[in-house]
Motif scaffolding. Structure first.
Motif, PDB file in Angstrom:
ATOM      1  N   ILE A   1      20.477  21.581   3.420  1.00 36.20           N
ATOM      2  CA  ILE A   1      19.249  22.034   2.767  1.00 36.20           C
ATOM      3  C   ILE A   1      18.187  22.177   3.851  1.00 36.20           C
ATOM      4  O   ILE A   1      17.475  21.225   4.166  1.00 36.20           O
ATOM      5  N   ASP A   2      18.097  23.379   4.425  1.00 38.64           N
ATOM      6  CA  ASP A   2      17.191  23.571   5.546  1.00 38.64           C
ATOM      7  C   ASP A   2      15.854  24.124   5.066  1.00 38.64           C
ATOM      8  O   ASP A   2      15.426  25.182   5.500  1.00 38.64           O
ATOM      9  N   LEU A   3      15.208  23.410   4.167  1.00 41.53           N
ATOM     10  CA  LEU A   3      13.932  23.893   3.627  1.00 41.53           C
ATOM     11  C   LEU A   3      12.811  22.960   4.063  1.00 41.53           C
ATOM     12  O   LEU A   3      13.019  21.748   4.142  1.00 41.53           O
ATOM     13  N   PRO A   4      11.643  23.536   4.352  1.00 44.88           N
ATOM     14  CA  PRO A   4      10.529  22.674   4.770  1.00 44.88           C
ATOM     15  C   PRO A   4      10.045  21.796   3.613  1.00 44.88           C
ATOM     16  O   PRO A   4      10.175  22.173   2.449  1.00 44.88           O
ATOM     17  N   ARG A   5       9.534  20.608   3.957  1.00 43.63           N
ATOM     18  CA  ARG A   5       8.967  19.716   2.935  1.00 43.63           C
ATOM     19  C   ARG A   5       7.441  19.789   3.032  1.00 43.63           C
ATOM     20  O   ARG A   5       6.920  19.927   4.137  1.00 43.63           O
ATOM     21  N   PRO A   6       6.690  19.602   1.959  1.00 46.51           N
ATOM     22  CA  PRO A   6       7.177  19.440   0.577  1.00 46.51           C
ATOM     23  C   PRO A   6       7.836  20.718   0.064  1.00 46.51           C
ATOM     24  O   PRO A   6       7.395  21.816   0.390  1.00 46.51           O
ATOM     25  N   ARG A   7       8.841  20.535  -0.737  1.00 48.41           N
ATOM     26  CA  ARG A   7       9.660  21.685  -1.103  1.00 48.41           C
ATOM     27  C   ARG A   7       9.091  22.452  -2.278  1.00 48.41           C
ATOM     28  O   ARG A   7       8.608  21.859  -3.246  1.00 48.41           O
ATOM     29  N   ASP A   8       9.178  23.760  -2.159  1.00 47.87           N
ATOM     30  CA  ASP A   8       8.719  24.644  -3.226  1.00 47.87           C
ATOM     31  C   ASP A   8       9.869  24.846  -4.206  1.00 47.87           C
ATOM     32  O   ASP A   8      10.860  25.495  -3.883  1.00 47.87           O
TER      33      ASP A   8
ATOM     34  N   ARG B   1       0.829  -1.199   0.000  1.00 52.01           N
ATOM     35  CA  ARG B   1       0.000   0.000   0.000  1.00 52.01           C
ATOM     36  C   ARG B   1       0.869   1.256   0.000  1.00 52.01           C
ATOM     37  O   ARG B   1       0.621   2.205  -0.726  1.00 52.01           O
ATOM     38  N   MET B   2       1.932   1.233   0.801  1.00 49.17           N
ATOM     39  CA  MET B   2       2.769   2.426   0.927  1.00 49.17           C
ATOM     40  C   MET B   2       3.392   2.838  -0.401  1.00 49.17           C
ATOM     41  O   MET B   2       3.483   4.019  -0.711  1.00 49.17           O
ATOM     42  N   VAL B   3       3.818   1.865  -1.202  1.00 46.56           N
ATOM     43  CA  VAL B   3       4.439   2.227  -2.480  1.00 46.56           C
ATOM     44  C   VAL B   3       3.416   2.234  -3.620  1.00 46.56           C
ATOM     45  O   VAL B   3       3.793   2.343  -4.780  1.00 46.56           O
ATOM     46  N   GLY B   4       2.128   2.107  -3.268  1.00 48.73           N
ATOM     47  CA  GLY B   4       1.080   2.261  -4.279  1.00 48.73           C
ATOM     48  C   GLY B   4       1.031   1.144  -5.295  1.00 48.73           C
ATOM     49  O   GLY B   4       0.848   1.389  -6.479  1.00 48.73           O
TER      50      GLY B   4
ATOM     51  N   LEU C   1       9.841  12.527 -10.707  1.00 49.05           N
ATOM     52  CA  LEU C   1       9.265  13.532  -9.787  1.00 49.05           C
ATOM     53  C   LEU C   1       8.329  12.856  -8.790  1.00 49.05           C
ATOM     54  O   LEU C   1       8.368  13.109  -7.590  1.00 49.05           O
ATOM     55  N   LYS C   2       7.494  11.955  -9.325  1.00 48.36           N
ATOM     56  CA  LYS C   2       6.527  11.269  -8.488  1.00 48.36           C
ATOM     57  C   LYS C   2       7.231  10.384  -7.452  1.00 48.36           C
ATOM     58  O   LYS C   2       6.871  10.351  -6.284  1.00 48.36           O
ATOM     59  N   MET C   3       8.278   9.690  -7.903  1.00 46.48           N
ATOM     60  CA  MET C   3       9.013   8.797  -7.006  1.00 46.48           C
ATOM     61  C   MET C   3       9.692   9.595  -5.887  1.00 46.48           C
ATOM     62  O   MET C   3       9.759   9.153  -4.749  1.00 46.48           O
ATOM     63  N   ARG C   4      10.189  10.789  -6.240  1.00 45.64           N
ATOM     64  CA  ARG C   4      10.816  11.623  -5.207  1.00 45.64           C
ATOM     65  C   ARG C   4       9.812  12.006  -4.140  1.00 45.64           C
ATOM     66  O   ARG C   4      10.098  11.935  -2.941  1.00 45.64           O
ATOM     67  N   ALA C   5       8.621  12.403  -4.591  1.00 48.83           N
ATOM     68  CA  ALA C   5       7.577  12.769  -3.635  1.00 48.83           C
ATOM     69  C   ALA C   5       7.224  11.576  -2.753  1.00 48.83           C
ATOM     70  O   ALA C   5       7.098  11.700  -1.524  1.00 48.83           O
ATOM     71  N   ASP C   6       7.110  10.394  -3.382  1.00 46.46           N
ATOM     72  CA  ASP C   6       6.776   9.190  -2.622  1.00 46.46           C
ATOM     73  C   ASP C   6       7.851   8.874  -1.596  1.00 46.46           C
ATOM     74  O   ASP C   6       7.557   8.550  -0.448  1.00 46.46           O
ATOM     75  N   LEU C   7       9.100   8.963  -2.044  1.00 46.87           N
ATOM     76  CA  LEU C   7      10.198   8.610  -1.144  1.00 46.87           C
ATOM     77  C   LEU C   7      10.234   9.569   0.046  1.00 46.87           C
ATOM     78  O   LEU C   7      10.430   9.157   1.191  1.00 46.87           O
ATOM     79  N   THR C   8      10.021  10.866  -0.217  1.00 49.60           N
ATOM     80  CA  THR C   8      10.001  11.846   0.864  1.00 49.60           C
ATOM     81  C   THR C   8       8.906  11.508   1.870  1.00 49.60           C
ATOM     82  O   THR C   8       9.135  11.504   3.080  1.00 49.60           O
ATOM     83  N   ARG C   9       7.742  11.189   1.346  1.00 47.45           N
ATOM     84  CA  ARG C   9       6.614  10.825   2.211  1.00 47.45           C
ATOM     85  C   ARG C   9       6.956   9.588   3.059  1.00 47.45           C
ATOM     86  O   ARG C   9       6.735   9.566   4.277  1.00 47.45           O
ATOM     87  N   ILE C  10       7.532   8.571   2.418  1.00 51.33           N
ATOM     88  CA  ILE C  10       7.873   7.338   3.145  1.00 51.33           C
ATOM     89  C   ILE C  10       8.936   7.627   4.206  1.00 51.33           C
ATOM     90  O   ILE C  10       8.845   7.164   5.340  1.00 51.33           O
ATOM     91  N   TRP C  11       9.913   8.424   3.826  1.00 55.03           N
ATOM     92  CA  TRP C  11      11.003   8.733   4.758  1.00 55.03           C
ATOM     93  C   TRP C  11      10.467   9.478   5.985  1.00 55.03           C
ATOM     94  O   TRP C  11      10.860   9.201   7.117  1.00 55.03           O
ATOM     95  N   GLU C  12       9.543  10.422   5.751  1.00 51.37           N
ATOM     96  CA  GLU C  12       8.988  11.174   6.882  1.00 51.37           C
ATOM     97  C   GLU C  12       8.228  10.240   7.817  1.00 51.37           C
ATOM     98  O   GLU C  12       8.212  10.442   9.022  1.00 51.37           O
TER      99      GLU C  12
END
Ligand SMILES: Nc1ncnc2c1ncn2[C@@H]1O[C@H](COP(=O)(O)OP(=O)(O)OP(=O)(O)O)[C@@H](O)[C@H]1O
Ligand SMILES: [Mg+2]
Lengths: 265, 252
Positions: free
Chosen positions: A224-231, A123-126, A174-185
């Motif tokens: 890289i001290d930027l909040p996620r999700p990154r703009d 489920r986590m990786v869709g 791009l999609k995989m990066r977003a997914d990985l960030t979500r999983i990592w958090e």
């Protein structure tokens, strides 16, 4: 951060003995690096600078020539299931289904627990609905997600990733990066992520480590001290990105004036 | 679908027709027409010989072939993985491999006399080398990333073989089974002509020696072809299993 480093690399160097008659190849030279628990660190550097070699040493697939690597307090002796490697060339087993692949590293768990874990990561990786599919029936991006789920399933403390999205198209990446960030958090793993894509590193990492061309050594570290999700349009993002581009650019100018694209695809 | 059957069928009929004409034109009274061959097959069935000989041949091939698989695959896996063992044994294998199984017939008769064990031994030899050599090559060419991934998950050495090396090599092993079963079927006929007195090979040589019954000779040949075809289709159907399909390039 006050926590002790989970990975600490001291004065690491590696020289491949040359083929008969040829010079030995210096691949890595005096690398120093500390990574704290839960940190997401990206390593960038031009192709052939020794990124894969570096990860192979930290994982224990390869022995260094000089220096030492301490992971979780002890010198690395060999591969360890508490630290899983996601390979540059996809390492999903083609003879197993998606769920069998994900369950590969947890064969010793009782089967009820195993099913539970597999379902959770599917489920986590869709990949819901594709549990029984074989890798050859999946797209490249889906296969990469199987490998990430397989790496997560045994609940490792550290994940090493070697250009895991390198073979994917731009949108999927791009999609995989977003997914990985979500999983990592959510999972709070320590991730050491190798890429030669500067944008990717700035989008993902807490810290970017820039390596020089071969022999690879740490040229610069950028927090890289930027909040996620990154703009990706924010001036802070662009500034950090350009800073890294600049670092690489300078290192190229020191070289023999080759085309940038030739060394840095 | 229909076209796929019609065309070969038409060719077959045409060949039979030409064969028939040729026999009539040559006025041969020894070489049989297709119709006489058909009668020969019926005669063999009525005497219960066809079934008996087919079973005899298939029995020898199965036993010899299964023994070769049971020994060749594990030996190949081990030799492919453990380099010193490979270096020690490979020259011997390469020396024995080019010796035709037919050349072993005198020795087989010496050791086993004229009974089932002689052809079984020859089948075993003829299948053992292709299977072993192909399995060794499959292990040596395995993608290193699979082995590393497995080692990373901390599998035992036994599990590494069972869960990774064997399945990774299975597609190539199956291909080698197909090739060696084909060879085994060729060899059993030759062995039966010399080393035993039953089986399809014996049928052919006996029909000729005992009265120039060429209708039975050709009937026996057709049976050999038909069963060989069926054996190949059987092994080929193994290639359709999902666990190995990844190993064959996209065909069909
Ligand atoms: N087994 C080996 N023997 C000799 N040289 C090697 C070996 N493996 C790698 N090298 C050399 O080490 C250098 C670094 O290789 P490595 O695979 O670590 O690069 P990389 O940074 O991961 O590149 P890429 O971004 O293209 O994946 C290369 O120049 C390569 O030629
Ligand atoms: Mg690499």
């Amino acid at each position: 951060m006050v926590s002790a480093p989970v990975i600490s690399v001291r004065d690491l160097g590696l020289t491949f003995p040359g083929k008969k008659g040829a010079e030995p190849i210096d691949v890595l030279r005096s690398i120093n690096l500390e990574i704290t628990t839960g940190e997401f660190v990206c390593i960038v550097g031009p192709s052939g600078c020794g990124k894969t070699t570096f990860l192979n040493i930290v994982t224990g697939f390869l022995r260094q020539s000089t220096g030492e690597v301490l992971v979780q307090g002890a010198p690395v002796k060999g591969p360890d299931p508490r630290r899983i490697f996601v390979f540059q060339e996809n390492g999903v087993f083609p003879w197993l289904t998606v769920e069998q692949n994900i369950a590969f590293g947890i064969a010793r768990c009782p089967s009820k627990e195993q099913r539970e874990i597999v379902r959770r990561y599917v489920r986590m990786v869709g990949l819901t609905g594709f549990e029984k599919a074989y890798p050859r029936e999946l797209s490249g991006g889906m296969r990469q997600r199987v490998e990430i789920a397989r790496a997560l399933a045994p609940d490792p403390e550290i994940i090493y990733m070697d250009e895991p999205f390198g073979a994917l198209d731009f949108i999927t990446r791009l999609k995989m990066r977003a997914d990985l960030t979500r999983i990592w958090e959510k999972e709070k793993k320590t991730i050491l992520f190798v890429t030669h894509d500067i944008e990717e590193s700035v989008q993902l990492a807490d810290r970017v480590v820039v390596l020089s061309p071969r022999p690879g050594s740490v040229r610069k570290q950028v927090k890289i001290d930027l909040p996620r999700p990154r703009d990706l349009d924010s001036p802070e993002y662009l500034e950090l990105r350009d800073e890294i581009f600049h670092t690489i650019g300078m290192s190229l100018r020191v070289g023999a004036g080759e085309e940038m694209s030739a060394i840095f695809p | 679908m229909k076209k796929g059957i019609l065309l070969p069928l038409a060719v077959l009929l045409a060949v039979c027709f030409l064969w028939d004409r040729a026999v009539l034109l040559s006025r041969s009274d020894i070489f049989p027409t297709p119709y006489q061959v058909l009668l020969g097959i019926v005669e063999l069935i009525q005497h219960g010989l066809l079934l008996k000989y087919v079973v005899a041949s298939l029995f020898r091939v199965s036993v010899g072939f299964v023994l070769a698989v049971l020994i060749g695959v594990p030996v190949g896996l081990l030799l492919g993985w453990f380099k010193p063992a490979f270096l020690a044994l490979n020259p011997l294998i390469q020396l024995l491999r080019p010796i035709s199984p037919i050349a072993w017939i005198p020795i087989a008769i010496l050791w086993f006399k004229v009974d089932d064990r002689a052809p079984i031994f020859l089948i075993f030899l003829s299948s053992l080398f292709p299977i072993t050599v192909a399995t060794i090559a499959a292990v040596q060419n395995i993608q290193p990333v699979y082995v590393r991934a497995a080692q990373n998950f901390g599998v035992t050495r036994v599990d590494l073989f069972r869960r990774v090396i064997f399945p990774a090599c299975l597609p190539q092993i199956i291909t080698s089974l197909r090739i060696s079963l084909g060879i085994a079927w060729l060899v059993v006929v030759a062995a039966e002509m010399i080393a035993v007195n039953s089986g399809l090979g014996y049928l052919i040589i006996d029909a000729r020696n005992a009265g120039k019954r060429y209708d039975l000779v050709v009937a026996g040949m057709l049976m050999i072809g038909l069963i060989g075809l069926i054996l190949d289709l059987l092994v080929r159907s193994l290639e359709r299993f999902e666990q190995v399909r990844w190993g064959y390039s996209q065909r069909g």
